[in-house]
Design a protein around this motif. Sequence first.
Motif, PDB file in Angstrom:
ATOM      1  N   LEU A 151     -10.458  19.376  91.125  1.00 33.60           N
ATOM      2  CA  LEU A 151     -12.021  19.775  91.272  1.00 33.60           C
ATOM      3  C   LEU A 151     -12.481  18.669  92.461  1.00 33.60           C
ATOM      4  CD1 LEU A 151     -13.805  21.161  88.689  1.00 33.60           C
ATOM      5  CD2 LEU A 151     -12.519  22.348  90.289  1.00 33.60           C
ATOM      6  N   ARG A 152     -11.994  17.461  92.206  1.00 32.92           N
ATOM      7  CA  ARG A 152     -12.755  16.048  92.588  1.00 32.92           C
ATOM      8  C   ARG A 152     -12.230  16.570  93.997  1.00 32.92           C
ATOM      9  NH1 ARG A 152     -12.166  13.236  88.437  1.00 32.92           N
ATOM     10  NH2 ARG A 152     -14.215  12.320  87.590  1.00 32.92           N
ATOM     11  N   VAL A 153     -11.150  17.077  94.289  1.00 33.67           N
ATOM     12  CA  VAL A 153     -10.289  17.189  95.694  1.00 33.67           C
ATOM     13  C   VAL A 153     -11.027  18.248  96.274  1.00 33.67           C
ATOM     14  CG1 VAL A 153      -7.664  17.525  97.017  1.00 33.67           C
ATOM     15  CG2 VAL A 153      -8.147  15.066  95.166  1.00 33.67           C
ATOM     16  N   LYS A 154     -10.462  19.320  95.802  1.00 30.74           N
ATOM     17  CA  LYS A 154     -11.950  20.515  96.387  1.00 30.74           C
ATOM     18  C   LYS A 154     -12.966  20.507  96.218  1.00 30.74           C
ATOM     19  CE  LYS A 154     -10.240  25.021  94.697  1.00 30.74           C
ATOM     20  NZ  LYS A 154      -9.933  25.304  95.815  1.00 30.74           N
ATOM     21  N   PHE A 155     -13.819  20.099  95.659  1.00 31.45           N
ATOM     22  CA  PHE A 155     -14.921  19.883  96.712  1.00 31.45           C
ATOM     23  C   PHE A 155     -15.057  18.878  97.466  1.00 31.45           C
ATOM     24  CE2 PHE A 155     -16.550  20.669  91.133  1.00 31.45           C
ATOM     25  CZ  PHE A 155     -17.151  22.264  92.666  1.00 31.45           C
TER      26      PHE A 155
END
Length: 861
Positions: free
Chosen positions: A128-132
């Motif tokens: 999620l960190r990467v996608k956000f």
Amino acid sequence: MEHTNTITLGGVSVDLMERDAAIEKIAARSKDTSSAPLGVVSINLDHIHHFGPAGRWRRSLDTDRGRAIEWLDLIDGAPLAAQAQRVTGRAWPRLAGSDLAGPILDNAARDGVSVGFLGGDTSTHDTLRVKFAAERPDLVVSGFWAPSRDELSDPVRAGDIAAEIAAAGTDILVVGLGKPRQELWIAEHAAESGARVLLAFGAVVDFLAERIERSPDWVAAAGLEWAWRLSREPRRLANRYLVAGPPAYATVRRASGADVAPRRELPAARDIRRPITSGRFVDETSDADVAVVVVTYNSADDLPGLLASLRREAATVTMRVIVADNGSTDGTRELIAAETDVIAASTGGNVGYARGINAAMTHAVGANTVLILNPDLSVEAGAIEAMLRRLDRSGAGIVVPSIVDDAGEVYPSLRREPTISRTIGDSLLGSRASGRPEWASEIDFDAESYRHPHEVEWATGAALLIDSEVAAAVGEWDGRFFLYSEETDFFRRARDAGYSIWYEPAATVRHSQGGSGSSVALDSLLAVNKVRYARKHRSAGYATGIHIGAILGEVMRSYDPAHRQILRTLLDQRSWRSLPRAVEGSPLDSTGDTIGAVIIPAHNEATVIARTLSPLADLAANGRLEVWVVCNGCSDATAEIARGFDGVNVLEIDEASKTAALNAGDAAASAWPRLYLDGDIAIEPSAVAAVFARLAGSPVLAARPAYRYLVDSRSPIVTSYYRARQRMPSMSAAMWGAGAYALSKTGHERFGMFPAVTGDDLFVDQTFTAAEKRVVPCAPVVVRTPKTASALVAVLARQSRGSEESTLPATSRGTIRELIATVHGPRSFVDAALYATLTVFARRLARRSTAVVWERDDSTR
């Protein structure tokens, strides 16, 4: 806040909203610092299963004074949307968390509102960190938290996590812990988290990370998204959709309507009084937050630990401690007396757990609550305050704590109302297959039940906090149960009166278990009292089903001798009268005036005389009892052993005659009344006191204590004979057979001296009318029956000779009629036939014998 469009679906309140209105409401509340936190919940069949009228967590999400939170309940599942349309006449959209998450995050990024994520694993969070960072660079993420289930179930750690979320400045918290944990965590920790909006959106974190594939639009439109997900995760979701789903759907169809499910009105909160003197208990003249009630019976080893733990709790809670002792003989009463701020309540004997509570409750007036505790537990730090908080926050009538054993493992203390199916399930499976359905087990084995506060039906009676108004409304505990099932009965009567029972995991007590002792008799009482409970609260037919289920359980375990005995007890209802029950007579204080004399004729009783004298030794040494051992024709060490007890008087006569010994004892003794006790019979001091009290100032001239036969490890013939004997009512009323009887001075004057007869107890029994003699319900003496058939015949021959010596009319015909009346089946017929055969054989043997001999049972010596 009241919602203008709210209906009830499956017994749960649901807010009817369009998609845009729901998103706008969530966005507005995420910026609102003046309102209570908003908890957003997706309502589907799984939610109805957990939180509906029959759900384990029913009412757990009710808003209370300790958790200022507003719920927004949105339709998720297709069955709920269809039912809402039936109720309202118009279509309402499904608002699943996976569909709302994107727009909510878009608005958060637009408004500069921070978002945190609770639940999921660290690898999903990394994704999620990467996608956000790539897709939502403007989104402010306050943090990710991936606690274990153990951390979430630990009240301290769960609170710490909420504090960490608050410290991170989280405005919107996405809680993806799965049902029901996510809703329960929000209900408990919303205010502590500091979040303005908390989204109970289950697997939304996995959807956002694209770890779970969304169903095609046509599948969702057809209401088959559940089938899509089941096909992808059959092992995880099979129970939810195939087992729990159909009953939940039936609930939705049955319990839905336009009316809003009512909210409870809670009473005003009570302030906890802070103690003036730390570690001290208050007296009856002072108000108290808690009146602690403890019932003891030979609890000297356990009680100090409990009192020490209560004194620690008394540093923060004002409490009054009341101990009702049921006739202890191990120093418990002396221990209570030494605690100057502990109130001792008189019970009048070993009257059982329920009547002990009732005796203590008379000293609880003026306390806000009553905390009933077993003596063999200790209260962990903060437990009482935690129970008080739950009582106030939930509006419950009773709160029960978490119970851990000596190893710190949580004991499965939560229970469900006994039913036929649960009785049979427990009979067949016991503690195995602990994951079986609720309808097949009275015990709640599910570990999840012990991690969160919630409403329960009842719990084991080791520890429970009762609101004083509830205690008064429900009334006294039912003393007919003596031990076991009394708490089941009290909890049921509380529920029937409209009060709820809550479990509080933040309150812990440590229980060593077994404080009531363990024996086949107590285990039999446990089984029988379940049947008695069913007979009290159910129809006769239903109670019979419970009885059959209990019998089945013992049949399944009949390879064990103990369970065979329990089975015999369940099958023979007449034997229930011999189970442990309330007995009158308090222990004698070691100081005071002499209350009477005990005369013990003894002929070569060296192997058993110490056992007989030990219970009376302290009272003899202090002059409370005048004890005479009359050794008649002894050739062993009986006299030496008896002289080893301080205060015991010993006479020695040459003639080996019991009646001569009785007369010698009478000539030497001075105190009245007098108890005549066989040398192999042990009697509790409380029983002596009860028998003597019955003779004082009344027309009763002769009395004896209750007795019970010890038939363990006996010959089957012996066991059968005494089963038949116990079924005959006359045997329970006669003065003979117990090895102990007492006479008042007036009663003794009727005959002056004992005649030279074989059966002195039979002579006494026939000397007095029924109105002049009594069997006293007190601690029973134990009559050790012969171990072998030959020993039994010898004893019966002696008794038969005593009967032949009687000058009163024979009662054989009456005995035969009484014996016939005991026959109610094949087993009782065999017992009666064997009884008659042995009796006739012993009589013929006695008539043929020309030698003067005392047939004694040496098999028990």
